[in-house]
Design a protein around this motif. Structure first.
Motif, PDB file in Angstrom:
ATOM      1  N   TRP A   4      32.165  -6.172 -10.856  1.00 43.02           N
ATOM      2  CA  TRP A   4      31.174  -6.243 -11.920  1.00 43.02           C
ATOM      3  C   TRP A   4      30.299  -5.006 -11.964  1.00 43.02           C
ATOM      4  O   TRP A   4      29.975  -4.407 -10.949  1.00 43.02           O
ATOM      5  CB  TRP A   4      30.289  -7.488 -11.742  1.00 43.02           C
ATOM      6  CG  TRP A   4      31.084  -8.755 -11.679  1.00 43.02           C
ATOM      7  CD1 TRP A   4      32.199  -9.064 -12.411  1.00 43.02           C
ATOM      8  CD2 TRP A   4      30.853  -9.867 -10.821  1.00 43.02           C
ATOM      9  NE1 TRP A   4      32.675 -10.305 -12.073  1.00 43.02           N
ATOM     10  CE2 TRP A   4      31.870 -10.826 -11.094  1.00 43.02           C
ATOM     11  CE3 TRP A   4      29.897 -10.163  -9.855  1.00 43.02           C
ATOM     12  CZ2 TRP A   4      31.947 -12.048 -10.436  1.00 43.02           C
ATOM     13  CZ3 TRP A   4      29.969 -11.374  -9.194  1.00 43.02           C
ATOM     14  CH2 TRP A   4      30.981 -12.298  -9.497  1.00 43.02           C
ATOM     15  N   ALA A   5      29.903  -4.652 -13.186  1.00 44.48           N
ATOM     16  CA  ALA A   5      28.896  -3.609 -13.381  1.00 44.48           C
ATOM     17  C   ALA A   5      27.537  -4.293 -13.402  1.00 44.48           C
ATOM     18  O   ALA A   5      27.296  -5.212 -14.193  1.00 44.48           O
ATOM     19  CB  ALA A   5      29.146  -2.880 -14.697  1.00 44.48           C
ATOM     20  N   VAL A   6      26.654  -3.868 -12.527  1.00 46.24           N
ATOM     21  CA  VAL A   6      25.325  -4.462 -12.441  1.00 46.24           C
ATOM     22  C   VAL A   6      24.376  -3.657 -13.315  1.00 46.24           C
ATOM     23  O   VAL A   6      24.382  -2.425 -13.285  1.00 46.24           O
ATOM     24  CB  VAL A   6      24.833  -4.486 -10.979  1.00 46.24           C
ATOM     25  CG1 VAL A   6      23.465  -5.165 -10.881  1.00 46.24           C
ATOM     26  CG2 VAL A   6      25.845  -5.204 -10.087  1.00 46.24           C
ATOM     27  N   GLY A   7      23.577  -4.352 -14.122  1.00 42.16           N
ATOM     28  CA  GLY A   7      22.664  -3.663 -15.021  1.00 42.16           C
ATOM     29  C   GLY A   7      21.682  -4.624 -15.654  1.00 42.16           C
ATOM     30  O   GLY A   7      21.133  -5.499 -14.973  1.00 42.16           O
ATOM     31  N   ASP A   8      21.507  -4.477 -16.974  1.00 40.83           N
ATOM     32  CA  ASP A   8      20.499  -5.279 -17.666  1.00 40.83           C
ATOM     33  C   ASP A   8      21.043  -6.569 -18.266  1.00 40.83           C
ATOM     34  O   ASP A   8      20.318  -7.288 -18.958  1.00 40.83           O
ATOM     35  CB  ASP A   8      19.814  -4.439 -18.753  1.00 40.83           C
ATOM     36  CG  ASP A   8      20.801  -3.920 -19.800  1.00 40.83           C
ATOM     37  OD1 ASP A   8      21.975  -4.357 -19.817  1.00 40.83           O
ATOM     38  OD2 ASP A   8      20.393  -3.058 -20.605  1.00 40.83           O
ATOM     39  N   GLY A   9      22.314  -6.859 -18.042  1.00 42.40           N
ATOM     40  CA  GLY A   9      22.911  -8.084 -18.557  1.00 42.40           C
ATOM     41  C   GLY A   9      23.495  -7.952 -19.950  1.00 42.40           C
ATOM     42  O   GLY A   9      24.072  -8.913 -20.471  1.00 42.40           O
ATOM     43  N   ARG A  10      23.379  -6.788 -20.550  1.00 40.23           N
ATOM     44  CA  ARG A  10      23.903  -6.569 -21.893  1.00 40.23           C
ATOM     45  C   ARG A  10      25.288  -5.927 -21.838  1.00 40.23           C
ATOM     46  O   ARG A  10      25.761  -5.504 -20.789  1.00 40.23           O
ATOM     47  CB  ARG A  10      22.949  -5.674 -22.685  1.00 40.23           C
ATOM     48  CG  ARG A  10      21.547  -6.252 -22.833  1.00 40.23           C
ATOM     49  CD  ARG A  10      20.620  -5.266 -23.509  1.00 40.23           C
ATOM     50  NE  ARG A  10      19.252  -5.777 -23.592  1.00 40.23           N
ATOM     51  CZ  ARG A  10      18.216  -5.074 -24.019  1.00 40.23           C
ATOM     52  NH1 ARG A  10      18.378  -3.802 -24.396  1.00 40.23           N
ATOM     53  NH2 ARG A  10      17.006  -5.627 -24.064  1.00 40.23           N
ATOM     54  N   THR A  11      25.928  -5.856 -23.008  1.00 40.89           N
ATOM     55  CA  THR A  11      27.232  -5.210 -23.119  1.00 40.89           C
ATOM     56  C   THR A  11      27.039  -3.713 -23.323  1.00 40.89           C
ATOM     57  O   THR A  11      26.241  -3.292 -24.163  1.00 40.89           O
ATOM     58  CB  THR A  11      28.042  -5.801 -24.292  1.00 40.89           C
ATOM     59  OG1 THR A  11      28.231  -7.206 -24.058  1.00 40.89           O
ATOM     60  CG2 THR A  11      29.387  -5.127 -24.416  1.00 40.89           C
ATOM     61  N   HIS A  12      27.748  -2.916 -22.536  1.00 43.40           N
ATOM     62  CA  HIS A  12      27.644  -1.467 -22.609  1.00 43.40           C
ATOM     63  C   HIS A  12      29.036  -0.849 -22.617  1.00 43.40           C
ATOM     64  O   HIS A  12      30.041  -1.530 -22.386  1.00 43.40           O
ATOM     65  CB  HIS A  12      26.850  -0.922 -21.423  1.00 43.40           C
ATOM     66  CG  HIS A  12      25.405  -1.305 -21.418  1.00 43.40           C
ATOM     67  ND1 HIS A  12      24.440  -0.566 -22.051  1.00 43.40           N
ATOM     68  CD2 HIS A  12      24.764  -2.373 -20.864  1.00 43.40           C
ATOM     69  CE1 HIS A  12      23.257  -1.135 -21.882  1.00 43.40           C
ATOM     70  NE2 HIS A  12      23.423  -2.245 -21.163  1.00 43.40           N
ATOM     71  N   THR A  13      29.077   0.442 -22.834  1.00 46.03           N
ATOM     72  CA  THR A  13      30.317   1.195 -22.749  1.00 46.03           C
ATOM     73  C   THR A  13      30.360   1.928 -21.421  1.00 46.03           C
ATOM     74  O   THR A  13      29.429   2.670 -21.076  1.00 46.03           O
ATOM     75  CB  THR A  13      30.434   2.215 -23.890  1.00 46.03           C
ATOM     76  OG1 THR A  13      30.457   1.519 -25.135  1.00 46.03           O
ATOM     77  CG2 THR A  13      31.702   3.046 -23.759  1.00 46.03           C
ATOM     78  N   LEU A  14      31.430   1.707 -20.664  1.00 50.94           N
ATOM     79  CA  LEU A  14      31.640   2.457 -19.432  1.00 50.94           C
ATOM     80  C   LEU A  14      32.356   3.752 -19.782  1.00 50.94           C
ATOM     81  O   LEU A  14      33.461   3.739 -20.326  1.00 50.94           O
ATOM     82  CB  LEU A  14      32.466   1.645 -18.442  1.00 50.94           C
ATOM     83  CG  LEU A  14      32.689   2.291 -17.064  1.00 50.94           C
ATOM     84  CD1 LEU A  14      31.376   2.346 -16.295  1.00 50.94           C
ATOM     85  CD2 LEU A  14      33.760   1.546 -16.274  1.00 50.94           C
ATOM     86  N   HIS A  15      31.704   4.879 -19.508  1.00 50.31           N
ATOM     87  CA  HIS A  15      32.278   6.190 -19.785  1.00 50.31           C
ATOM     88  C   HIS A  15      33.048   6.633 -18.545  1.00 50.31           C
ATOM     89  O   HIS A  15      32.448   7.053 -17.551  1.00 50.31           O
ATOM     90  CB  HIS A  15      31.180   7.189 -20.133  1.00 50.31           C
ATOM     91  CG  HIS A  15      30.348   6.764 -21.318  1.00 50.31           C
ATOM     92  ND1 HIS A  15      29.285   5.896 -21.197  1.00 50.31           N
ATOM     93  CD2 HIS A  15      30.453   7.074 -22.633  1.00 50.31           C
ATOM     94  CE1 HIS A  15      28.746   5.689 -22.384  1.00 50.31           C
ATOM     95  NE2 HIS A  15      29.436   6.396 -23.280  1.00 50.31           N
ATOM     96  N   VAL A  16      34.370   6.507 -18.615  1.00 51.94           N
ATOM     97  CA  VAL A  16      35.228   6.871 -17.495  1.00 51.94           C
ATOM     98  C   VAL A  16      35.424   8.381 -17.520  1.00 51.94           C
ATOM     99  O   VAL A  16      35.945   8.926 -18.498  1.00 51.94           O
ATOM    100  CB  VAL A  16      36.578   6.144 -17.578  1.00 51.94           C
ATOM    101  CG1 VAL A  16      37.453   6.515 -16.376  1.00 51.94           C
ATOM    102  CG2 VAL A  16      36.374   4.637 -17.654  1.00 51.94           C
ATOM    103  N   CYS A  17      34.983   9.041 -16.450  1.00 48.88           N
ATOM    104  CA  CYS A  17      35.025  10.500 -16.407  1.00 48.88           C
ATOM    105  C   CYS A  17      36.186  11.004 -15.561  1.00 48.88           C
ATOM    106  O   CYS A  17      36.780  10.259 -14.778  1.00 48.88           O
ATOM    107  CB  CYS A  17      33.707  11.054 -15.872  1.00 48.88           C
ATOM    108  SG  CYS A  17      32.297  10.753 -16.987  1.00 48.88           S
ATOM    109  N   ALA A  18      36.491  12.276 -15.727  1.00 46.71           N
ATOM    110  CA  ALA A  18      37.589  12.895 -14.988  1.00 46.71           C
ATOM    111  C   ALA A  18      37.406  12.744 -13.484  1.00 46.71           C
ATOM    112  O   ALA A  18      38.373  12.536 -12.750  1.00 46.71           O
ATOM    113  CB  ALA A  18      37.704  14.367 -15.371  1.00 46.71           C
TER     114      ALA A  18
END
Length: 289
Positions: free
Chosen positions: A69-83
């Motif tokens: 899981w991504a821990v944060g503010d509980g909202r839906t976000h975009t995960l920016h997958v980097c090189a």
């Protein structure tokens, strides 16, 4: 030092509980590794990157568990997958900041975007106890802290990555993080790591990776405000002593906790002297073969 000596000295009723947000092992061993190897803590880790999560689960021991899981503010976000996996973030990389650092620009190139639901630390049923929070969330640290105030009320230490030059759009500065942690009752204790970075276009001695003076980021350790010990329970002081000793080698802080516990009658008279003998052995360098 006997691995269980300090826990016995402090009369702990449970192991220290560690929560690791962004547990990707790419940056080397975590500060609690020795404590974990000695069986003195339990770790609950969160890592949304599949490859990193797989590596964590492959090597985990009986006192570790990891969730995707991504821990944060509980909202839906975009995960920016980097090189570079270490640059992957819920925030968009900032081209203006990255223009300062030639080596970071290709690492921060976004190669994929994944919609992801974050979870608030305060909503985690899996986290019953929290003594030590470690965060490396690539710019989302402030969101984790603000959405975890109830859980953090138990905690006695936080190690968080802070940025002197924010590399992501909308990323909190070190000042923002500091104000939030002070608001929640913590004070800075020590620098676990300090990273400088070479500023373009300067190259020193033909090595493009050799930095000069520019600060980039740091791992900063905060502890529950030791100037206000009455706000801490006996159990919290004991856990702070364990973490100070094992994770930060802050033997002075651990001794202060023992002193306070002895003054309260929570530890027997003479515990300070016994701890000093333990600390002296722990602080000695290893003997060469």
């Amino acid at each position: 030092m006997n691995d269980e000596a300090l826990a016995r000295l402090l009369a702990l009723d449970r192991p220290t509980e560690v929560v690791d947000v962004g547990a990707n092992p790419i940056d080397g061993e975590p500060p609690y590794r020795a404590m974990l190897a000695a069986g003195q803590c339990r770790v609950t880790g969160f890592e949304p990157q599949p490859d990193a999560l797989r590596a964590l689960r492959q090597r985990r021991g009986t006192l570790e568990r990891y969730f995707p899981w991504a821990v944060g503010d509980g909202r839906t976000h975009t995960l920016h997958v980097c090189a570079a996996p270490g640059m992957t973030s819920l925030l968009e990389p900032d081209p203006a900041a990255l223009a300062l650092f030639d080596l970071l620009r290709p690492m921060a190139q976004v190669v994929a975007r994944v919609t992801m639901q974050t979870r608030r630390l305060d909503d985690m049923e899996e986290v019953e106890h929290l003594d030590f929070l470690k965060i490396d969330a690539q710019g989302s640290e402030l969101a984790v802290l603000r959405a975890g105030t109830a859980r953090l009320a138990q905690a006695v230490a936080v190690q968080t990555e802070v940025s002197f030059v924010p590399l992501y759009q909308g990323q909190a500065s070190i000042g923002d993080i500091d104000l939030e942690l002070r608001r929640q009752g913590f004070l800075p204790h020590c620098l676990a790591e300090l990273k400088h970075w070479p500023m373009a276009p300067c190259v020193v001695n033909g090595d493009p990776g050799q930095p000069l003076r520019q600060l980039l980021e740091a791992d900063l350790v905060y502890v529950r405000d030791i100037t206000r010990p009455d706000a801490m329970s006996d159990a919290q002081l004991k856990q702070l002593a364990m973490l100070a000793h094992w994770c930060f080698r802050s033997f002075d802080l651990a001794l202060r906790c023992v002193l306070l516990l002895e003054q309260r009658g929570a530890l027997a008279e003479g515990t300070q002297a016994r701890y000093l003998r333990l600390a002296a052995r722990a602080a000695l360098p290893p003997v060469a073969d």
